[in-house]
Scaffold this motif. Structure first.
Motif, PDB file in Angstrom:
ATOM      1  N   GLY A 133      25.857  11.613 -38.932  1.00 44.73           N
ATOM      2  CA  GLY A 133      26.674  10.833 -38.006  1.00 44.73           C
ATOM      3  C   GLY A 133      25.877  10.285 -36.838  1.00 44.73           C
ATOM      4  O   GLY A 133      25.974   9.090 -36.505  1.00 44.73           O
ATOM      5  N   SER A 134      25.076  11.134 -36.202  1.00 46.28           N
ATOM      6  CA  SER A 134      24.286  10.671 -35.058  1.00 46.28           C
ATOM      7  C   SER A 134      23.213   9.675 -35.496  1.00 46.28           C
ATOM      8  O   SER A 134      22.921   8.710 -34.779  1.00 46.28           O
ATOM      9  N   SER A 135      22.636   9.880 -36.682  1.00 51.31           N
ATOM     10  CA  SER A 135      21.659   8.914 -37.194  1.00 51.31           C
ATOM     11  C   SER A 135      22.303   7.551 -37.438  1.00 51.31           C
ATOM     12  O   SER A 135      21.673   6.504 -37.205  1.00 51.31           O
ATOM     13  N   SER A 136      23.551   7.553 -37.892  1.00 46.55           N
ATOM     14  CA  SER A 136      24.263   6.287 -38.113  1.00 46.55           C
ATOM     15  C   SER A 136      24.462   5.535 -36.804  1.00 46.55           C
ATOM     16  O   SER A 136      24.273   4.306 -36.746  1.00 46.55           O
ATOM     17  N   LEU A 137      24.838   6.250 -35.738  1.00 51.56           N
ATOM     18  CA  LEU A 137      25.017   5.594 -34.443  1.00 51.56           C
ATOM     19  C   LEU A 137      23.689   5.070 -33.896  1.00 51.56           C
ATOM     20  O   LEU A 137      23.631   3.995 -33.297  1.00 51.56           O
ATOM     21  N   ILE A 138      22.613   5.838 -34.091  1.00 47.30           N
ATOM     22  CA  ILE A 138      21.300   5.387 -33.634  1.00 47.30           C
ATOM     23  C   ILE A 138      20.883   4.126 -34.389  1.00 47.30           C
ATOM     24  O   ILE A 138      20.371   3.165 -33.797  1.00 47.30           O
ATOM     25  N   PHE A 145      23.295   5.526 -27.337  1.00 50.41           N
ATOM     26  CA  PHE A 145      22.068   5.809 -28.074  1.00 50.41           C
ATOM     27  C   PHE A 145      21.453   7.134 -27.615  1.00 50.41           C
ATOM     28  O   PHE A 145      21.060   7.966 -28.440  1.00 50.41           O
ATOM     29  N   TYR A 146      21.359   7.344 -26.295  1.00 50.33           N
ATOM     30  CA  TYR A 146      20.770   8.582 -25.788  1.00 50.33           C
ATOM     31  C   TYR A 146      21.622   9.794 -26.151  1.00 50.33           C
ATOM     32  O   TYR A 146      21.095  10.867 -26.486  1.00 50.33           O
ATOM     33  N   LEU A 147      22.943   9.649 -26.079  1.00 54.26           N
ATOM     34  CA  LEU A 147      23.828  10.742 -26.482  1.00 54.26           C
ATOM     35  C   LEU A 147      23.648  11.061 -27.960  1.00 54.26           C
ATOM     36  O   LEU A 147      23.550  12.240 -28.347  1.00 54.26           O
ATOM     37  N   SER A 148      23.581  10.047 -28.794  1.00 50.56           N
ATOM     38  CA  SER A 148      23.411  10.259 -30.231  1.00 50.56           C
ATOM     39  C   SER A 148      22.047  10.866 -30.550  1.00 50.56           C
ATOM     40  O   SER A 148      21.927  11.706 -31.452  1.00 50.56           O
ATOM     41  N   PHE A 149      21.019  10.446 -29.817  1.00 52.89           N
ATOM     42  CA  PHE A 149      19.685  11.003 -30.044  1.00 52.89           C
ATOM     43  C   PHE A 149      19.645  12.484 -29.684  1.00 52.89           C
ATOM     44  O   PHE A 149      19.029  13.290 -30.396  1.00 52.89           O
ATOM     45  N   SER A 150      20.319  12.852 -28.595  1.00 55.84           N
ATOM     46  CA  SER A 150      20.414  14.271 -28.229  1.00 55.84           C
ATOM     47  C   SER A 150      21.174  15.060 -29.290  1.00 55.84           C
ATOM     48  O   SER A 150      20.775  16.179 -29.663  1.00 55.84           O
ATOM     49  N   TYR A 155      21.627  20.928 -26.080  1.00 54.38           N
ATOM     50  CA  TYR A 155      23.075  20.850 -25.859  1.00 54.38           C
ATOM     51  C   TYR A 155      23.425  20.727 -24.389  1.00 54.38           C
ATOM     52  O   TYR A 155      24.477  20.178 -24.055  1.00 54.38           O
ATOM     53  N   ILE A 156      22.558  21.167 -23.465  1.00 54.47           N
ATOM     54  CA  ILE A 156      22.786  20.851 -22.057  1.00 54.47           C
ATOM     55  C   ILE A 156      22.574  19.353 -21.830  1.00 54.47           C
ATOM     56  O   ILE A 156      23.331  18.703 -21.102  1.00 54.47           O
ATOM     57  N   SER A 157      21.556  18.784 -22.473  1.00 52.33           N
ATOM     58  CA  SER A 157      21.358  17.327 -22.418  1.00 52.33           C
ATOM     59  C   SER A 157      22.563  16.591 -22.996  1.00 52.33           C
ATOM     60  O   SER A 157      22.984  15.555 -22.470  1.00 52.33           O
ATOM     61  N   SER A 158      23.121  17.132 -24.066  1.00 47.31           N
ATOM     62  CA  SER A 158      24.297  16.519 -24.671  1.00 47.31           C
ATOM     63  C   SER A 158      25.477  16.520 -23.705  1.00 47.31           C
ATOM     64  O   SER A 158      26.231  15.537 -23.633  1.00 47.31           O
ATOM     65  N   LEU A 184      28.860  14.300 -35.498  1.00 49.79           N
ATOM     66  CA  LEU A 184      29.837  13.782 -36.458  1.00 49.79           C
ATOM     67  C   LEU A 184      31.079  13.262 -35.757  1.00 49.79           C
ATOM     68  O   LEU A 184      31.580  12.165 -36.058  1.00 49.79           O
ATOM     69  N   LEU A 185      31.615  14.024 -34.803  1.00 47.40           N
ATOM     70  CA  LEU A 185      32.830  13.614 -34.101  1.00 47.40           C
ATOM     71  C   LEU A 185      32.590  12.369 -33.252  1.00 47.40           C
ATOM     72  O   LEU A 185      33.432  11.472 -33.211  1.00 47.40           O
ATOM     73  N   ASN A 186      31.450  12.318 -32.561  1.00 47.70           N
ATOM     74  CA  ASN A 186      31.151  11.135 -31.757  1.00 47.70           C
ATOM     75  C   ASN A 186      31.042   9.887 -32.624  1.00 47.70           C
ATOM     76  O   ASN A 186      31.519   8.809 -32.249  1.00 47.70           O
TER      77      ASN A 186
END
Length: 378
Positions: A35-40, A58-63, A100-103, A304-306
């Motif tokens: 999921g995060s790779s798809s957003l990136i 993008f930064y959220l998905s990369f984290s 996950y703190i970055s997230s 996945l949820l994002n």
């Protein structure tokens, strides 16, 4: 004898739970990575019309991607007999804490961008007398992105340095701590009492950092959500002229401001509850088992949820744009503006989108030259 039998049954139960957690974490981390790779990929793909929110997304998905990879490696390591497995698991846990703190911080940053987008459109519509401070907010956003990466790293330096020096990784994987976010350090005979004290302090330090950053992030998100809802109500109740596609953008931004906090709470709520219960009721084993399974199911699924929230709202956006274009072909601007005026008291955005249409080229020119101009129906 009965005590030994009960301990054996409990140990077998925990083995089953840990085995289930391993596979749940593996599946959910894999889906989160996808999921995060798809957003990136969507964020970096050229020739796609993108909104300003893509950069923080993008930064959220990369984290989320890096966090999913960490959990995926931990799930694969559990149950194996790799060399230096304890050291690898301990440091992977520490790296996971950074991500996950970055997230948390990137989620706050993304929702702030959404709120800023909503406020900017509110100002541009002529419904606010406050001047635009685009340059200022851009600088603030850039600083927030840098701090969202730097703060977690600085917070976890003691865990890396003191933890490895004090050898807190001893017996790490044997006590199933490789697949759990936080578990109390085991009493190991090889460690001196001073090192055991350091490891216990680092454990409570990590839990404190986790709970504090989550609660502060949640509080900030709630404040931004309330502010965004207030702005959205002003849009709905206003008599100013807005085209249908403008309303579609406003509606989708408001939807994302609502849904991303829900996804954030669903992902990390069980983990927070588990941490609190571990601190307040350390002997409640059955509740710990249930929450550990729930945590493995939710905490690994943020990517996945994002992705699901963004994809669904993007699909709804294209639907609303198509509906607006169909309405523009069948209704006159005066009729549409009258319907917009009489429907401003409705609470739902869907009914409004059915009445509003884009203005003809003449009106577009007037609005562009005079941003404060409004069209009041007669």
């Amino acid at each position: 004898m009965a005590f030994l039998l009960g301990a054996s049954i409990l140990e077998d139960s925990w083995d089953l739970v840990f085995s289930a957690i391993q596979w749940i974490q593996f599946v959910m981390a894999t889906l989160s990575v996808i999921g995060s790779s798809s957003l990136i990929a969507y964020a970096v793909f050229p020739n796609i019309q993108k909104s300003p929110e893509i950069r923080p997304l993008f930064y959220l998905s990369f984290s989320d991607l890096l966090l999913g990879i960490c959990w995926l490696i931990e799930a694969l390591l559990y149950g194996t007999s790799a060399a230096n497995k304890d050291i690898v698991c301990y440091n992977l846990q520490a790296v996971g804490q950074i991500f996950y703190i970055s997230s948390f911080l990137y989620t706050v940053n993304y929702i702030w961008y959404l709120y800023k987008e909503l406020r900017m459109r509110h100002n541009q519509s002529g419904q606010s007398t406050f001047p635009l401070v685009i340059d200022y907010t851009c600088h603030v956003g850039q600083i927030a992105i840098i701090l969202s990466s730097l703060i977690p790293l600085l917070l976890m330096i003691p865990v890396f340095c003191l933890g490895n020096v004090s050898e807190c990784f001893h017996n790490f994987s044997q006590s199933h701590r490789c697949i759990l976010m936080y578990s109390p350090p085991s009493a190991v005979a090889e460690l001196p009492s001073a090192n055991t004290s350091v490891c216990s302090t680092l454990y409570f330090y990590g839990v404190t950092i986790f709970l504090t950053t989550f609660l502060l992030s949640l509080l900030t998100i709630v404040v931004l959500l309330i502010q965004a809802q207030t702005l959205y109500k002003k849009f709905v109740k206003s008599t100013g002229f807005l085209g249908s596609e403008q309303w579609a953008v406003i509606h989708i931004v408001e939807q994302r401001v609502r849904f991303y906090p829900v996804a954030f709470s669903c992902c990390w709520g069980p983990a927070v509850i588990l941490m609190i219960i571990k601190l307040t009721k350390p002997q409640d084993v059955k509740l710990h088992m249930a929450l550990c399974v729930l945590q493995a199911l939710t905490a690994s699924s943020q990517g996945l949820l994002n992705c699901g929230v963004y994809s669904w709202t993007q699909y709804k956006f294209y639907q609303l744009k198509q509906q607006a274009r169909r309405d523009a072909d069948t209704q006159t601007p005066l009729l549409c503006s009258q319907k917009r005026f009489y429907s401003r008291g409705l609470d739902t955005m869907e009914s409004t989108l059915g009445f509003a249409t884009s203005p003809p080229p003449f009106f577009e020119t007037v609005i562009l030259e005079h941003p404060g101009t409004r069209i009041i129906p007669h």
